[in-house]
Design a protein around this motif. Structure first.
Motif, PDB file in Angstrom:
ATOM      1  N   PRO A  56       0.715  -1.335  -0.059  1.00 14.38           N
ATOM      2  CA  PRO A  56      -0.090  -0.044  -0.035  1.00 14.38           C
ATOM      3  C   PRO A  56       0.688   1.201  -0.087  1.00 14.38           C
ATOM      4  CG  PRO A  56      -0.043  -1.095   2.116  1.00 14.38           C
ATOM      5  CD  PRO A  56       1.236  -1.747   1.353  1.00 14.38           C
ATOM      6  N   VAL A  57       2.278   1.041  -0.023  1.00 16.66           N
ATOM      7  CA  VAL A  57       3.157   2.221   0.015  1.00 16.66           C
ATOM      8  C   VAL A  57       4.267   1.962  -1.289  1.00 16.66           C
ATOM      9  CG1 VAL A  57       2.701   3.210   2.288  1.00 16.66           C
ATOM     10  CG2 VAL A  57       4.358   1.234   1.708  1.00 16.66           C
ATOM     11  N   THR A  58       4.939   2.859  -1.491  1.00 13.63           N
ATOM     12  CA  THR A  58       6.094   2.799  -2.529  1.00 13.63           C
ATOM     13  C   THR A  58       7.108   2.413  -1.499  1.00 13.63           C
ATOM     14  OG1 THR A  58       5.234   4.108  -4.165  1.00 13.63           O
ATOM     15  CG2 THR A  58       7.623   3.843  -4.152  1.00 13.63           C
ATOM     16  N   PHE A  59       8.107   1.548  -1.671  1.00 13.39           N
ATOM     17  CA  PHE A  59       9.426   1.001  -1.529  1.00 13.39           C
ATOM     18  C   PHE A  59      10.351   2.049  -2.066  1.00 13.39           C
ATOM     19  CE2 PHE A  59       9.190  -2.250   1.926  1.00 13.39           C
ATOM     20  CZ  PHE A  59       8.190  -2.110   2.287  1.00 13.39           C
ATOM     21  N   TYR A  60      10.917   3.024  -1.632  1.00 13.56           N
ATOM     22  CA  TYR A  60      12.018   3.886  -2.522  1.00 13.56           C
ATOM     23  C   TYR A  60      13.391   3.070  -2.098  1.00 13.56           C
ATOM     24  CZ  TYR A  60       8.346   7.192  -2.071  1.00 13.56           C
ATOM     25  OH  TYR A  60       7.220   7.842  -2.434  1.00 13.56           O
ATOM     26  N   ARG A  61      14.368   3.299  -3.049  1.00 16.55           N
ATOM     27  CA  ARG A  61      15.630   2.980  -2.873  1.00 16.55           C
ATOM     28  C   ARG A  61      16.263   3.876  -1.965  1.00 16.55           C
ATOM     29  NH1 ARG A  61      17.338  -0.638  -6.788  1.00 16.55           N
ATOM     30  NH2 ARG A  61      15.480  -0.892  -8.727  1.00 16.55           N
ATOM     31  N   SER A  62      15.862   5.004  -1.389  1.00 13.03           N
ATOM     32  CA  SER A  62      16.504   5.979  -0.681  1.00 13.03           C
ATOM     33  C   SER A  62      15.631   7.250  -0.487  1.00 13.03           C
ATOM     34  CB  SER A  62      17.895   6.450  -0.962  1.00 13.03           C
ATOM     35  OG  SER A  62      17.983   7.304  -2.145  1.00 13.03           O
ATOM     36  N   LEU A  63      16.011   8.144   0.160  1.00 14.84           N
ATOM     37  CA  LEU A  63      15.599   9.467   0.408  1.00 14.84           C
ATOM     38  C   LEU A  63      15.711  10.472  -0.811  1.00 14.84           C
ATOM     39  CD1 LEU A  63      15.374   9.819   4.324  1.00 14.84           C
ATOM     40  CD2 LEU A  63      13.360   9.158   2.756  1.00 14.84           C
ATOM     41  N   ASP A  64      16.831   9.996  -1.565  1.00 16.39           N
ATOM     42  CA  ASP A  64      17.074  10.817  -2.593  1.00 16.39           C
ATOM     43  C   ASP A  64      16.182  11.269  -3.368  1.00 16.39           C
ATOM     44  OD1 ASP A  64      19.796  10.600  -1.506  1.00 16.39           O
ATOM     45  OD2 ASP A  64      20.552   9.291  -2.884  1.00 16.39           O
ATOM     46  N   GLY A  65      15.848  12.571  -3.667  1.00 19.39           N
ATOM     47  CA  GLY A  65      14.831  13.147  -4.719  1.00 19.39           C
ATOM     48  C   GLY A  65      13.448  13.319  -4.058  1.00 19.39           C
TER      49      GLY A  65
ATOM     50  N   PRO B  79       7.369  -1.244  -6.251  1.00 19.32           N
ATOM     51  CA  PRO B  79       6.274  -0.150  -6.691  1.00 19.32           C
ATOM     52  C   PRO B  79       4.883  -0.365  -5.490  1.00 19.32           C
ATOM     53  CG  PRO B  79       6.212  -1.778  -8.441  1.00 19.32           C
ATOM     54  CD  PRO B  79       7.387  -1.964  -7.461  1.00 19.32           C
ATOM     55  N   PHE B  80       4.472   0.733  -5.413  1.00 17.93           N
ATOM     56  CA  PHE B  80       3.113   0.695  -4.800  1.00 17.93           C
ATOM     57  C   PHE B  80       2.449  -0.532  -5.676  1.00 17.93           C
ATOM     58  CE2 PHE B  80      -1.647   1.893  -5.203  1.00 17.93           C
ATOM     59  CZ  PHE B  80      -1.883   2.170  -3.959  1.00 17.93           C
TER      60      PHE B  80
END
Length: 906
Positions: free
Chosen positions: A735-744, A768-769
């Motif tokens: 239900p959420v995006t798993f990002y690679r980092s906080l960059d961006g 991805p979501f």
């Protein structure tokens, strides 16, 4: 989505303008005659009772609003303002009992002792299952009613014993750093709204007259961290973001349920505190959105109006109370500094508010109590006879396990899963035997908790399992504390020799004054009481002391932890969180003092005390490598827990600050251990627990399989084991995006949605979501959608889903819309517009149909006006995930042209 048009005005001068207007209203009200029966009664109590018995407010044939108006007309101003406090006192002269408005039910009845503990809200969202959510909420409200009437049967009216629940949290998990995101249904407004609608309906029931319980949607409306600055932050969302992201779930709840309550937030929005914002509370909530229930403040939010360290929006307590009520905040949840509404008589005297405005608020509150049947014959109220035996019943526990199964998300699998059986496994990791991963925050006491370690031992036998915690949870935080056991606790007997157990003394007074009413020898300090051990009362305060000695069996550096309400010392030194070098066989004087006292956040319904310890001198890594050497497969249970992420917490270590995250990485001690375990050459499966997204980059590249468990509820271990050994095919979706980092990503306190969540993110996510793998495969075919369509009308779409694998599976069918021409930068890049679940046997096909309403087809312009597209094209995609992010064949798409004169042909 929400219809257009908002009145615009500057928020900054609103407080002064409203308070000045209040003076005129108060003067007008003062000129009218007050009904005679509103003055304090001078008659005898018997006459007062007779009058009350005949009063219209006692008549169940009248509407709740009519009854509330009559009752409020009989109250003094002072009586009214005390009914506007979460700890509302009794009005004895009228026979109105006290009532505590504060209760919690985020994923089970919370903070009132035993209850079925379901997966945390973010895990329930990972099921993407509306029917399941309705069943879960129905069980929660069954248990809520059973507990409430059980308490009333003994005249207990305690905090967390009422029927007004401050759940669900439908804020948008817009930033992965937010520690309370675990309480939400994720980052998508549509998914959040659908889950919320079913939760509310399950909580409130469907009776035409009575509410089963009250559900409260929170925190209205632009609120999702940061935690450390939530009392002073001021957010300015754009018009498009307000309409696309922050309001839709609230609107859906108001449109599709009779949700009875709203909680307003701590932070300010457009310059005014949320609970005192004309635009949020008057123009939007009561006006455009049409909410007619009652509003409760978040706890302490009204104080934040004038506290110097918070908003300092007004100068005095009276101004704060008057502004809150004028804006439509009816109930003050306090903050340990008393009832802010007690300043309303002063505000009336100063002309800041009219008493009629106070009457309106109190009437809304009493109307809710009438709708709950609190003043009626229990025989006439549905659910009043639900027996206490339903609490944590086998049926309810089975539903918790079902929800846990459907919440688990398989993120990676190179074929190692499901396990074949017959393996020897190493169970390693700080969360393998950590009950906090089961219960998360805002939880009840589970009656049958099963950790991952316990589930695995039950499944394959202890002889096939080697276990080691392996590392701290993060930094110097450990998750494998154990109760200090009876084998190391002693007291001196009458001969001066050591005997097993501790000398215990129990007192009716929580401060432990006077003589104890009970003395005995307790084997250790590991108690949960249903009733007070001194009075046998359900909600009675009491105190206790324990004296004796700890005699460790091994040399070590032992760190101690003691529960709330207790203080411990060893050899005269405080022992809560402190580390002691101890020698085997030596005695150390132990003293524990316990006093269960009701406070502004707790009453005495939940009674427990635990003394725990952990040996921090153990070589955890060496233990883990030894455990791995004995195994064929390594199962690593890692991640974080709700002692690190949550609400306004006192945590400041690498990766965590005040309950929030400062980066998304797996804690370094865990990742370092995982690298060493991978180097053994044995298969490594990671089961990650967290309420928020994790940047599992190294794990994704190097490990054999990854399961995202979120916080799966009390039957977590049983559900996880069945997934690992293939008793069912995983079907949870993120239900959420798993990002690679906080960059961006924008700054945490920047409430712009640009480059946030799957709808706006321009980068490549790790997962991805909507993503999740299965042990079977599904194919999509025969997508039916019109070639052209009038977007002002509902649009039908359908698709055939086939289970092309060799085993039964549950597929989450997701429908997305991508506009060919993104109308402006704040418009979504892609958008979830519908979803459903399909249970399919191998080879089975099913046609899944949807009707997309016009509000799912349009968008908002940058000024917040709703746009019905005309002359533009869009791609409708239906599959097991986002378009372009599913394997070939597991999605189907079709282009649709939106044209006002289109025929609905296919």
């Amino acid at each position: 989505m929400i219809s257009p048009t908002l009145r615009r005005s500057s928020a900054a001068p609103r407080a002064a303008r409203w308070l000045a207007a209040g003076a005129a209203l108060a003067l007008a009200a003062a000129c009218g005659e007050r009904p005679a029966d509103t003055a304090p009664s001078e008659q005898s109590s018997r006459a007062s009772e007779a009058q009350a018995a005949l009063a219209p407010w006692r008549d169940p044939s009248l509407s709740p609003e009519e009854r509330a108006a009559d009752l409020v007309s009989r109250l003094t101003l002072e009586e009214k303002v005390w009914q506007m406090y979460d700890k509302a006192p009794a009005i004895e002269r009228l026979g109105v009992p006290e009532y505590n408005w504060w209760n919690e039910a985020l994923h089970g009845v919370a903070r009132a002792g035993e209850a079925t503990v379901f997966p945390q809200a973010i895990g329930l969202a990972a099921t993407w299952d509306e029917d399941l959510m309705l069943r879960v909420a129905t069980v929660i409200s069954d248990e809520a009613r059973a507990k409430h009437h059980y308490y009333l049967s003994e005249d207990v009216r305690a905090m967390y014993g009422g029927l007004t629940f401050w759940s669900p949290n439908i804020n948008i998990f817009r930033d992965p750093r937010w520690g309370r995101g675990q309480e939400t249904y994720g980052e998508d407004p549509f998914l959040t709204g659908r889950m919320a609608v079913n939760f509310i309906n399950g909580m409130q029931g469907d009776h035409e007259k009575y509410l089963k319980t009250v559900a409260t949607v929170k925190h209205y409306a632009v609120h999702s961290g940061p935690e450390p600055t939530r009392h002073s932050d001021d957010y300015h969302p754009s018009e498009a973001d307000l309409r696309e992201t922050y309001l839709p779930a609230f609107k859906m709840a108001f449109d599709e349920t009779g949700v009875a309550s709203v909680m307003c937030a701590y932070n300010a929005v457009w310059g005014a505190p949320a609970c005192g914002s004309e635009r949020l509370m008057v123009d939007l909530l009561r006006g455009e959105l049409g909410f007619d229930g009652y509003v409760v403040s978040d706890c302490g939010a009204i104080g934040d109006f004038y506290y110097p360290h918070a908003h300092a929006y007004v100068e005095t307590r009276a101004e704060a109370a008057a502004l809150a009520v004028k804006m439509g905040t009816d109930l003050n949840c306090g903050d340990g500094e008393g009832n802010k509404m007690d300043a309303l008589p002063e505000a009336v005297e100063k002309g800041l508010i009219a008493e009629a405005e106070i009457d309106r608020a109190v009437e809304r509150l009493f109307a809710a109590r009438f709708r709950l049947g609190m003043f009626d014959d229990p025989a006439d109220v549905p659910w009043a006879s639900i027996p206490y035996s339903v609490v944590a019943s086998p049926e309810h526990l089975a539903l918790s396990e079902e929800a846990a199964r459907k919440s688990l998300v398989l993120l990676k699998n190179n074929g190692v899963l499901p396990l074949k059986g017959g393996e020897k496994v190493a169970v390693i990791g700080p969360n393998a035997d950590n009950k906090m991963t089961l219960i998360a925050n805002y939880h009840g006491v589970p009656t049958a908790p099963v950790t991952a370690l316990e589930g695995i031992v039950e499944k394959i036998g202890a002889q096939n399992v080697s276990y080691a915690p392996g590392s701290p949870l993060a930094g110097d935080v450990y998750a494998h504390y154990e109760p200090v056991g009876p084998d190391v606790l002693f007291h001196e007997n009458e001969n001066g020799a050591l005997s097993p157990g501790l000398k215990a003394a129990y007192y009716e007074d929580p401060q432990r004054s006077g003589e104890p009413v009970l003395t005995r020898i307790d084997p250790n300090i590991d108690f949960y009481w249903h009733r007070s051990p001194t009075t046998n009362g359900l909600n009675d305060e009491f105190g206790a002391t324990w004296r004796g000695y700890i005699v460790p069996k091994k040399d070590g550096a032992y760190r101690f932890k003691v529960s709330r309400w207790a203080e411990a010392s060893i050899d005269g030194r405080p022992a809560n969180g402190e580390t002691f070098e101890m020698k085997a066989g030596e005695r150390y004087a132990l003293s524990v003092d316990f006093g269960l006292v009701s406070g502004w956040t707790r009453d005495a319904l939940e009674k427990f005390v635990h003394l725990e310890w952990v040996d921090v001198s153990r070589d955890l890594r060496a233990e883990a490598m030894a455990a791995a050497a004995e195994a064929d497969v390594i199962l690593f249970f890692g991640g974080i827990d709700a002692t690190l992420e949550g609400e306004e917490m006192k945590v400041e270590i690498d990766g965590f600050l005040g309950g929030d995250r400062t980066h998304l990485n797996l804690p370094k001690p865990q990742e370092d251990l995982l690298k060493a375990l991978k180097a053994t050459g044995k298969p490594v499966v990671l089961v990650n627990f967290s309420g928020s997204a994790m940047a599992l980059n190294w794990a994704d590249e190097n490990l054999d399989a990854i399961v995202q468990a979120f916080y799966p509820g009390e039957k977590a271990g049983a559900a996880i084991v069945d997934l690992l050994w293939g008793e069912f095919s995983p079907s949870g979706r993120l239900p959420v995006t798993f990002y690679r980092s906080l960059d961006g990503l924008p700054a945490f306190d920047d409430y712009s949605m640009r480059n946030r969540t799957y709808k706006y993110y321009e980068g490549e996510p790790l997962y991805p979501f909507g993503y999740g793998l299965s042990y079977t495969t599904f194919a999509y075919s025969d997508l039916a959608a019109p070639e052209s369509h009038d977007a002002g009308e509902p649009m039908p779409v359908s698709v055939t889903v086939t289970n092309t694998g060799a085993r039964a599976g549950r597929e989450v069918v997701q429908v997305y819309l991508q506009r060919e021409d993104r109308p402006h930068p704040s418009a979504p890049r892609v958008e979830l517009v519908a979803f459903d679940v399909a249970e399919l046997e191998p080879g089975e096909s099913r046609t899944v149909s949807f009707v997309l309403p016009p509000e799912r087809l349009g968008f908002y312009d940058e000024d917040g006006a709703f746009v019905t597209p005309n002359g533009s094209g869009a791609i409708v995609s239906i599959g097991g995930g986002q378009p372009g992010m599913t394997p070939e064949g597991q999605a189907a798409s079709r282009r649709v042209v939106f044209a006002a004169d289109a025929s609905d042909g296919r």
